[in-house]
Design a protein around this motif. Structure first.
Motif, mmCIF file in Angstrom:
data_model
loop_
_atom_site.group_PDB
_atom_site.id
_atom_site.type_symbol
_atom_site.label_atom_id
_atom_site.label_comp_id
_atom_site.label_asym_id
_atom_site.label_seq_id
_atom_site.Cartn_x
_atom_site.Cartn_y
_atom_site.Cartn_z
ATOM 1 N N PRO A 283 13.362 16.419 107.040
ATOM 2 C CA PRO A 283 14.330 16.475 108.143
ATOM 3 C C PRO A 283 15.491 17.419 107.831
ATOM 4 O O PRO A 283 15.904 17.559 106.670
ATOM 5 C CB PRO A 283 14.821 15.035 108.260
ATOM 6 C CG PRO A 283 13.774 14.200 107.601
ATOM 7 C CD PRO A 283 13.208 15.049 106.507
ATOM 8 N N THR A 284 15.998 18.081 108.857
ATOM 9 C CA THR A 284 17.111 19.005 108.692
ATOM 10 C C THR A 284 18.165 18.768 109.769
ATOM 11 O O THR A 284 17.867 18.258 110.849
ATOM 12 C CB THR A 284 16.654 20.471 108.771
ATOM 13 O OG1 THR A 284 16.099 20.712 110.068
ATOM 14 C CG2 THR A 284 15.622 20.781 107.702
ATOM 15 N N ILE A 285 19.390 19.169 109.453
ATOM 16 C CA ILE A 285 20.495 19.164 110.417
ATOM 17 C C ILE A 285 21.023 20.587 110.503
ATOM 18 O O ILE A 285 21.428 21.166 109.492
ATOM 19 C CB ILE A 285 21.624 18.213 109.972
ATOM 20 C CG1 ILE A 285 21.125 16.766 109.911
ATOM 21 C CG2 ILE A 285 22.815 18.315 110.920
ATOM 22 C CD1 ILE A 285 22.163 15.795 109.375
ATOM 23 N N ASN A 286 21.007 21.163 111.693
ATOM 24 C CA ASN A 286 21.481 22.537 111.888
ATOM 25 C C ASN A 286 22.961 22.555 112.243
ATOM 26 O O ASN A 286 23.364 22.900 113.354
ATOM 27 C CB ASN A 286 20.658 23.238 112.968
ATOM 28 C CG ASN A 286 19.238 23.519 112.536
ATOM 29 O OD1 ASN A 286 18.294 23.194 113.231
ATOM 30 N ND2 ASN A 286 19.071 24.119 111.363
ATOM 31 N N GLU A 287 23.776 22.155 111.258
ATOM 32 C CA GLU A 287 25.232 22.146 111.408
ATOM 33 C C GLU A 287 25.841 22.530 110.052
ATOM 34 O O GLU A 287 25.187 22.474 109.016
ATOM 35 C CB GLU A 287 25.742 20.752 111.811
ATOM 36 C CG GLU A 287 25.216 20.239 113.145
ATOM 37 C CD GLU A 287 25.887 20.889 114.339
ATOM 38 O OE1 GLU A 287 26.885 21.622 114.128
ATOM 39 O OE2 GLU A 287 25.405 20.691 115.463
ATOM 40 N N ALA A 288 27.095 22.931 110.085
ATOM 41 C CA ALA A 288 27.802 23.235 108.851
ATOM 42 C C ALA A 288 28.219 21.945 108.157
ATOM 43 O O ALA A 288 28.631 20.981 108.809
ATOM 44 C CB ALA A 288 29.024 24.103 109.134
ATOM 45 N N ALA A 289 28.112 21.916 106.847
ATOM 46 C CA ALA A 289 28.491 20.741 106.061
ATOM 47 C C ALA A 289 29.931 20.872 105.581
ATOM 48 O O ALA A 289 30.439 21.972 105.363
ATOM 49 C CB ALA A 289 27.559 20.578 104.868
ATOM 50 N N GLY A 290 30.578 19.733 105.409
ATOM 51 C CA GLY A 290 31.930 19.690 104.874
ATOM 52 C C GLY A 290 32.063 18.543 103.897
ATOM 53 O O GLY A 290 31.231 17.634 103.868
ATOM 54 N N ASP A 291 33.120 18.593 103.070
ATOM 55 C CA ASP A 291 33.374 17.529 102.094
ATOM 56 C C ASP A 291 32.116 17.241 101.270
ATOM 57 O O ASP A 291 31.599 16.119 101.249
ATOM 58 C CB ASP A 291 33.852 16.246 102.798
ATOM 59 C CG ASP A 291 35.167 16.446 103.518
ATOM 60 O OD1 ASP A 291 35.968 17.267 103.054
ATOM 61 O OD2 ASP A 291 35.379 15.786 104.551
ATOM 62 N N ILE A 292 31.649 18.267 100.587
ATOM 63 C CA ILE A 292 30.407 18.141 99.824
ATOM 64 C C ILE A 292 30.731 17.616 98.434
ATOM 65 O O ILE A 292 31.434 18.267 97.651
ATOM 66 C CB ILE A 292 29.696 19.501 99.728
ATOM 67 C CG1 ILE A 292 29.441 20.062 101.131
ATOM 68 C CG2 ILE A 292 28.389 19.375 98.958
ATOM 69 C CD1 ILE A 292 28.941 21.487 101.120
ATOM 70 N N GLY A 293 30.221 16.428 98.104
ATOM 71 C CA GLY A 293 30.464 15.817 96.812
ATOM 72 C C GLY A 293 29.178 15.583 96.053
ATOM 73 O O GLY A 293 28.101 16.048 96.445
ATOM 74 N N ARG A 294 29.271 14.844 94.958
ATOM 75 C CA ARG A 294 28.081 14.581 94.132
ATOM 76 C C ARG A 294 27.040 13.775 94.897
ATOM 77 O O ARG A 294 25.831 14.003 94.738
ATOM 78 C CB ARG A 294 28.509 13.852 92.853
ATOM 79 C CG ARG A 294 27.363 13.301 91.977
ATOM 80 C CD ARG A 294 26.298 14.326 91.647
ATOM 81 N NE ARG A 294 26.803 15.457 90.936
ATOM 82 C CZ ARG A 294 26.865 15.550 89.613
ATOM 83 N NH1 ARG A 294 26.440 14.552 88.868
ATOM 84 N NH2 ARG A 294 27.310 16.634 89.039
ATOM 85 N N ASN A 295 27.478 12.829 95.714
ATOM 86 C CA ASN A 295 26.534 11.940 96.400
ATOM 87 C C ASN A 295 26.734 11.864 97.906
ATOM 88 O O ASN A 295 26.031 11.099 98.574
ATOM 89 C CB ASN A 295 26.639 10.518 95.834
ATOM 90 C CG ASN A 295 26.507 10.470 94.331
ATOM 91 O OD1 ASN A 295 27.493 10.281 93.627
ATOM 92 N ND2 ASN A 295 25.300 10.667 93.830
ATOM 93 N N ARG A 296 27.669 12.639 98.446
ATOM 94 C CA ARG A 296 28.009 12.469 99.861
ATOM 95 C C ARG A 296 28.306 13.826 100.506
ATOM 96 O O ARG A 296 28.925 14.699 99.894
ATOM 97 C CB ARG A 296 29.238 11.560 99.980
ATOM 98 C CG ARG A 296 29.695 11.262 101.406
ATOM 99 C CD ARG A 296 30.980 10.435 101.360
ATOM 100 N NE ARG A 296 30.781 9.160 100.681
ATOM 101 C CZ ARG A 296 30.479 8.024 101.296
ATOM 102 N NH1 ARG A 296 30.366 8.002 102.628
ATOM 103 N NH2 ARG A 296 30.314 6.905 100.611
ATOM 104 N N VAL A 297 27.845 13.972 101.747
ATOM 105 C CA VAL A 297 28.113 15.168 102.548
ATOM 106 C C VAL A 297 28.532 14.723 103.935
ATOM 107 O O VAL A 297 27.911 13.819 104.523
ATOM 108 C CB VAL A 297 26.868 16.078 102.652
ATOM 109 C CG1 VAL A 297 27.159 17.291 103.545
ATOM 110 C CG2 VAL A 297 26.391 16.527 101.282
#
Length: 382
Positions: free
Chosen positions: A119-133
């Motif tokens: 599965p994919t999400i076609n959006e920009a990611a923010g707040d990218i951490g070790r275990n959480r996006v």
């Protein structure tokens, strides 16, 4: 204007498909991959084939740039990738060289579709951490997050290219090193068949920070002349940070691909290395998820770090040689045997790199050797 090379604002001739999201993954996530270029998509694909529950995040619906690699660099798990073209390009300097290595231009859409088995999400990611996006207002949690969004350091050494696809059938040339008149910054010409024509690209192999795009457009115009708009099928700009392998922050995401410094400091290639390291990286991540150290990551092994150090010396030589000397130095690479060239240009083989550097140095004339030694001394004093 009826006879111009289009500027970098001219996009691909074929419209990109609309963005679309896959069905959301069910159950807890094992891994989130942010950035689904060839490196990130390959890693996520291989993880999904292991049964991992993977989510990919990327705002881009397609791969925009041209990706090529030598077929003898393909990993065992990808023996027959979909390709647009296959060729056996030459290298032209003071004389013409024929390395005899088959070169593939990847079929972006077909390979991307083969890889996206998750599965994919076609959006920009923010707040990218070790275990959480975080995507928009929604948080996605996984055992591990991988950042494969590409390199970011545009102030250090970069490789830069501007190219157009023409409706012609020019002979394939991987590097035309013959210098252009009146240019202070050395460039080489890359002339490779692609679907429907030939990609003509003028490349600055390495430069401290980006050049004005006009410099590369002018160099390409000098190399191939002006062409009517009807002959130009597409244009392309490439800007690749040529930085060293990244340190991994124990509290942040794990980098992969160009983000992790897989770009060869001399050639600028990274796709084959990313494919090659996909499975070893997943082996390491499976242990890291269970509490092992980040030192398990394959590119943190001694041989990769040693090879990066050796190649950084070679990179300093490239940066310090002027337009009159650089083509002669680069041509010496192709006086090596095919096996030696492959080892020299492959990241993670310090013995092959050291042997190649010694052979190249011995093949240079006395003046070029002095220039190389000055660059090595300059690098050692930093």
């Amino acid at each position: 204007m009826d006879s111009v090379i289009p500027g970098p604002d001219v996009g691909p001739a074929v419209p990109l498909p609309p963005a679309s999201d896959s069905p959301p993954p069910s159950g807890p996530l094992d891994m989130i991959v942010v950035g689904l270029g060839p490196a990130g998509a390959a890693l996520a694909h291989r993880a999904s084939l292991r049964g991992w529950n993977v989510l990919g995040i990327d705002p881009e619906p397609a791969w925009r740039n041209t990706y090529g690699l030598f077929t003898d660099e393909l990993p065992d798990w990808l023996p027959d990738p979909p390709v647009e073209t296959l060729s056996t390009p030459s290298v032209i300097g003071e004389s013409e060289h024929h390395p005899g290595r088959e070169y593939a231009i990847l079929d972006n859409d077909a390979l991307r579709n083969r890889f996206l088995t998750f599965p994919t999400i076609n959006e920009a990611a923010g707040d990218i951490g070790r275990n959480r996006v975080r995507v928009n207002d929604e948080a996605h949690v996984a055992d591990i997050v991988v950042d494969a969004r590409g390199g970011t350091d545009m102030e250090g050494p970069v490789q830069q290219a501007y190219g157009v696809v023409l409706k012609d059938d020019a002979a394939p040339v991987w590097m035309d090193l013959r210098p252009l008149e009146g240019t202070e910054t050395p460039t080489f010409h890359y002339q490779i068949p692609v679907s429907g024509g030939t990609l003509h690209e003028e490349t600055s192999l390495i430069h401290q920070g980006p050049l004005p795009w006009s410099a590369l457009r002018d160099a390409l115009r000098q190399r191939i002349g002006d062409h009517p708009d009807t002959e130009v099928m597409a244009s392309e700009t490439v800007l690749i940070p040529m930085t060293a392998m990244a340190e991994v922050d124990s509290t942040g995401p794990v980098p992969f691909g160009a983000r992790a410094g897989f770009v060869n400091p001399i050639s600028g290639f990274s796709v084959a290395t990313s494919f090659d390291l996909a499975d070893p990286t997943l082996d390491a991540l499976s242990l890291i998820i269970r509490g092992d150290t980040l030192n398990r990551l394959p590119w943190m092994a001694l041989r990769y770090r040693l090879d990066q150090w050796l190649l950084s010396i070679g990179q300093q030589v490239l940066l310090e040689l002027d337009a009159g000397k650089l083509p002669g130095f680069l041509e010496k690479v192709f006086t090596l045997s095919t096996a030696e060239q492959k080892r020299f240009l492959r990241l993670g083989d310090p013995v092959g790199t050291a042997r190649g550097m010694l052979r190249i140095f011995l093949a240079c004339d006395r003046n070029l050797r002095r220039s190389i030694l000055r660059a090595v001394v300059s690098r050692s004093q930093r």
